[in-house]
Design a protein around this motif. Structure first.
Motif, PDB file in Angstrom:
ATOM      1  N   HIS A 283       0.841  -1.203   0.000  1.00 29.74           N
ATOM      2  CA  HIS A 283       0.000   0.000   0.000  1.00 29.74           C
ATOM      3  C   HIS A 283       0.876   1.253   0.000  1.00 29.74           C
ATOM      4  O   HIS A 283       0.544   2.245  -0.642  1.00 29.74           O
TER       5      HIS A 283
ATOM      6  N   VAL B  63      -0.396   5.062  -1.247  1.00 30.63           N
ATOM      7  CA  VAL B  63      -1.379   5.402  -0.211  1.00 30.63           C
ATOM      8  C   VAL B  63      -0.675   6.207   0.872  1.00 30.63           C
ATOM      9  O   VAL B  63       0.421   5.848   1.306  1.00 30.63           O
ATOM     10  N   SER B  64      -1.301   7.276   1.327  1.00 30.72           N
ATOM     11  CA  SER B  64      -0.693   8.128   2.364  1.00 30.72           C
ATOM     12  C   SER B  64      -0.455   7.331   3.641  1.00 30.72           C
ATOM     13  O   SER B  64      -1.324   6.548   4.072  1.00 30.72           O
TER      14      SER B  64
ATOM     15  N   THR C 246      -3.170   7.709   6.220  1.00 30.85           N
ATOM     16  CA  THR C 246      -4.375   6.879   5.997  1.00 30.85           C
ATOM     17  C   THR C 246      -4.153   5.475   6.552  1.00 30.85           C
ATOM     18  O   THR C 246      -5.033   4.895   7.192  1.00 30.85           O
TER      19      THR C 246
ATOM     20  N   HIS D 150     -14.492   2.372   1.921  1.00 30.50           N
ATOM     21  CA  HIS D 150     -13.448   3.276   1.399  1.00 30.50           C
ATOM     22  C   HIS D 150     -12.045   2.679   1.542  1.00 30.50           C
ATOM     23  O   HIS D 150     -11.876   1.498   1.804  1.00 30.50           O
ATOM     24  N   LYS D 151     -11.035   3.546   1.394  1.00 34.84           N
ATOM     25  CA  LYS D 151      -9.625   3.124   1.339  1.00 34.84           C
ATOM     26  C   LYS D 151      -9.186   2.273   2.527  1.00 34.84           C
ATOM     27  O   LYS D 151      -8.331   1.414   2.400  1.00 34.84           O
ATOM     28  N   GLN D 152      -9.769   2.532   3.693  1.00 38.16           N
ATOM     29  CA  GLN D 152      -9.329   1.829   4.900  1.00 38.16           C
ATOM     30  C   GLN D 152      -9.619   0.321   4.847  1.00 38.16           C
ATOM     31  O   GLN D 152      -9.008  -0.449   5.583  1.00 38.16           O
ATOM     32  N   GLN D 153     -10.553  -0.070   3.970  1.00 40.85           N
ATOM     33  CA  GLN D 153     -10.914  -1.495   3.909  1.00 40.85           C
ATOM     34  C   GLN D 153      -9.695  -2.369   3.614  1.00 40.85           C
ATOM     35  O   GLN D 153      -9.454  -3.378   4.286  1.00 40.85           O
ATOM     36  N   GLY D 154      -8.894  -1.975   2.626  1.00 40.91           N
ATOM     37  CA  GLY D 154      -7.718  -2.764   2.252  1.00 40.91           C
ATOM     38  C   GLY D 154      -6.703  -2.858   3.378  1.00 40.91           C
ATOM     39  O   GLY D 154      -6.074  -3.908   3.584  1.00 40.91           O
TER      40      GLY D 154
END
Length: 557
Positions: A115, A120-121, A124, A432-436
């Protein structure tokens, strides 16, 4: 402001300073931590191997205790040193699970690495990991079983046996679990100070020759002439503990006494002798049969006490004298002239015994016993040292279990249940992005059962698939079966661990991961002794150099 149409170069850091920054720096730090994890993960579980660590003096340490390995590894990479800190924190807080916390932290970093590389930041990722950590700890608290109503001693022995399952002494776990539980239960149940459990190591004999002493035992101290004439056994003796020197000392080099007559010099000598005789007389009149002191007791006093059937020992180690006071009820005195009966201690039996090649003083049957001693035997010095480390882990686990009565099943059962819960939650509730990131954390938790299988020589892929199926069916405590290479209910199999071990391990691993991910720039001065900063995108193989030479050695002194 410009000069001649050109912007001047501003030098903030002195020449030679190394600067590494950006995403490549984060990936480099992750690779260094994975290299440390690779070193230590082979020691996890009941079938984990031991590491032999050799320092620059050739001194060997053979251990599989995570905190000890991390302390002795000469890690020079600044980010990887954070893993040493979390291992120490886990050791201080709960005493066990030190290897698990390093393996888990390394695996979480490995899972989020892609990630980071995908852009990805890091903030995050950190936010998602903290959310996953909170959900995981809440889930453990929810499924944990409270053992308050059950037989306390029986529960504690099972917890101690699980803590010992990965240690050298697991074959003798029945013998040592009883010893450990007796030791912890003999302490004051309010503060449970583990420092009051004395551990003495005597080379020679078998492990089964180890002793539990419900009182105090310490090695015979340095003895002067006359010591052998003293009695070596008493029933119900009175004991006095001193911080007083009972020895005639020669004058200092620069001491000067001016006398005009020889008789005056004799008076000074007589005064010195009178002082020490008065002290010994005062001690004898207290009725004490055992005199112990932190400071030396010289040959004059040794002979004096021998003539009067009194046992004495000087230069007793501070911690041993402190434990004698705890057990016998004595109080350390700094004077010999004002000792009251209330200052004296007592015990049912005092005896000097030969154990192997050493002689030990035993104080047993103590009325105020809030302390005990474990006398460990074994064939080799390194072996006894590892037994001591193993017992320390078990003692800390039992100590924590008395205060925190909730338990979970070991053998990867708890991690698989939390992993299944997080996967399910992320799929349904986090679009959203946090799922991964949360799913990556859930996958990282599976490293514990996978590594347990790898170290035992089992087919990890097959057993992990079977565990996933069992946990989807709702079998909360399904874990690795080490006896039959399969899957079983580890709660029924009595593979128990305090819930606190798992909660602390997850919290510490996530905190370390977040800290490493938040560092995106390293500035190192030229004079630094550590190797120059890692290059961006350091490949995982090159990160092995994060653990520098001298074998797996001890840190420089």
């Amino acid at each position: 402001m410009s000069f001649g149409g050109q912007t001047p170069t501003i030098v903030v850091l002195k020449e030679g300073t190394d600067q590494s920054q950006g995403r490549g720096q984060i990936v480099s730090n992750i690779n260094a931590c994975i290299a440390v994890q690779t070193t230590i993960k082979s020691t996890l579980g009941p079938y984990g191997g031991d590491l032999m660590l050799v320092d620059e003096n050739g001194r060997q340490t053979i251990t599989n205790d995570g905190a000890t390995v991390m302390k002795l590894l000469d890690i020079v990479h600044p980010a990887a040193r954070i893993l040493t800190d979390i291992a120490r924190s886990q050791d201080a807080e709960v005493g066990d699970g030190t290897t698990s916390v390093v393996v888990l932290a390394g695996e979480v970093l490995k899972e989020v690495k892609e990630h980071v590389e995908a852009g990805v930041s890091s903030q995050t990722i950190i936010k998602a990991l903290r959310r996953a950590s909170l959900m995981a700890t809440n889930k453990i608290k929810e499924i944990a079983v409270n053992t308050k109503e059950t037989n306390q001693r029986d529960t504690l022995r099972k917890l101690a046996a699980t803590a010992m399952s990965s240690k050298l002494i697991h074959r003798n776990s029945d013998f040592f679990t009883k010893m450990v539980v007796d030791a912890v239960l003999s302490l004051d149940q309010e503060d449970l100070d583990e420092k009051l459990i004395g551990i003495k190591k005597i080379t020679g004999g078998a492990l089964q020759d180890s002793l539990f002493v419900n009182g105090v035992a310490f090695k015979k101290t340095f003895a002067y002439a006359g010591f052998e004439q003293q009695p070596k056994s008493f029933k119900d003796p009175k004991i006095v503990c001193l911080n007083v020197e009972l020895e005639l000392k020669s004058e200092k080099d620069n001491a000067e006494v001016r006398v005009e007559q020889v008789s005056e010099y004799q008076a000074i000598v007589d005064a010195e002798w009178k002082i020490i005789y008065d002290k010994m007389e005062a001690l004898y009149k207290t009725g004490a049969k055992v005199v112990l002191s932190k400071l030396p007791i010289g040959d004059l006093a040794t002979q004096y006490f021998a003539d009067r059937d009194v046992f004495c020992a000087g230069r007793v180690a501070s911690e041993d004298l402190e434990r004698v006071c705890q057990a016998t009820g004595a109080a350390i005195q700094s004077t010999c002239s004002d000792i009251h009966p209330s200052h004296l201690g007592t015990c049912a039996n005092f005896e000097e015994r030969q154990i192997g090649s050493e002689r030990y003083n035993f104080f047993e049957g103590c009325p105020a016993a809030k302390t005990c001693t474990l006398v460990l035997r074994g064939g080799a010095e390194q072996f006894i040292a590892e037994v001591e480390r193993s017992l320390h882990d078990a003692i800390m686990i039992v100590r924590r279990a008395i205060k925190n009565t909730t338990i979970v099943a070991g053998g990867g059962a708890c991690e698989m249940e939390v992993s299944a819960y997080l996967h399910n939650f992320a799929d349904k509730n986090i679009p959203h992005k946090q799922q991964g990131i949360i799913k990556a954390f859930a996958k990282a938790l599976e490293v514990i059962p996978r590594q347990l299988c790898d170290n035992a020589g089992f087919d990890a892929t097959d057993i992990l698939n079977r565990l996933r199926v069992e946990h989807r069916k709702g079998n909360t405590w399904a874990g690795v079966d080490f006896d039959h290479e399969g899957v079983r209910d580890n709660l029924e199999a009595f593979v128990w661990e305090p819930a606190l071990v798992k909660i602390n391990a997850i919290q510490a691993a996530v905190e370390a991961t977040c800290l490493i991910l938040s560092v995106d720039e390293t500035i190192r001065n030229q004079e630094s002794q550590a190797p120059q900063g890692p290059q961006r995108g350091l490949p995982a193989g090159a990160a092995q150099r994060a653990i520098r030479g001298r074998g797996r050695g001890m840190p420089r002194r």
